[in-house]
Design a protein around this motif. Sequence first.
Motif: not given
Length: 294
Positions: A257-267
């Motif tokens: 479900s996650s999209k690592p290539h389209a994120i700029d912040h994580v928790l």
Amino acid sequence: MNTLFTRTTPSPSLAITLILTCALVLWIDSASDYFRGVRQVASAWIEPVIVAAHLPGRLSAVVLDAARTFSDKGQRVATLEAENFELRALGSRMAGLAAENARLRALLGSTSQLESDTLIAEVISLEQRLDRHRLILDKGERDGVRVGQAVIDSTGLLGQVTQVMPGLSKVTLVTDPSHAVPLLNERTGQQVIAEGTGDRHQLSVRFISVSADIRVGDSLLTSGLGRRFPRGYPVGEVANIEMIPGESFQSVDMSISSKPHAIDHVLLLSALEPVLQDDAVMEAEEIIEAVGSS
């Protein structure tokens, strides 16, 4: 020999006569209007001379004024263009901040079930090779990051911290070939293990019996088994089920479900207990063996 100019002796009486005549004319002109007509006729001839005498000054003033006006207008246009550019840049930045704010709100909203501390980190780089899927974050040991912390985005689990430096940390993604995560089928409650295969979009679900109740579209969540990942975070859903002839297990693939290539912040979620990378791998192997034996 005749010459064009001849030298003459100045006459003092002529000079005196001219001076007296001028003085008399000035006195008569100031005391009466006797020479008004003469002045008017003479002014018609003198006016062009006066205009011509002032013409250079007037022309220079006009030129300077035009140059000053042109320069002022040029500077004003340049200033307005700079302000317009800054406003457009500010507008785009505001739009970006609004989008980032929405993403962060969604990210924080995904942790409403947690009572533990969390930490927002910015993604510096993404490495997705065939044999290695990792993120590098801008938070490290100085910020309280520890090995084993689960990392999520607004859509679900991304992976876990496997290396910590003073100001940076490395996250191994769930799609990494060396990574395994215990999951729970939301519909049936069945415990399963999902492993990374090097595919950046899918995981392989291990040891699913041919008689197990699993369907395409089933949502798989973190089970909390092993206390490495908090329970209840979405990881993905079953995308494909294939029966293997002669085997007691079926091949199950799930899309993340996650999209690592389209994120700029994580928790980063607070680690339930301090772990080391080798311990995490060993525990994943133990979980796989336990599920397989059952």
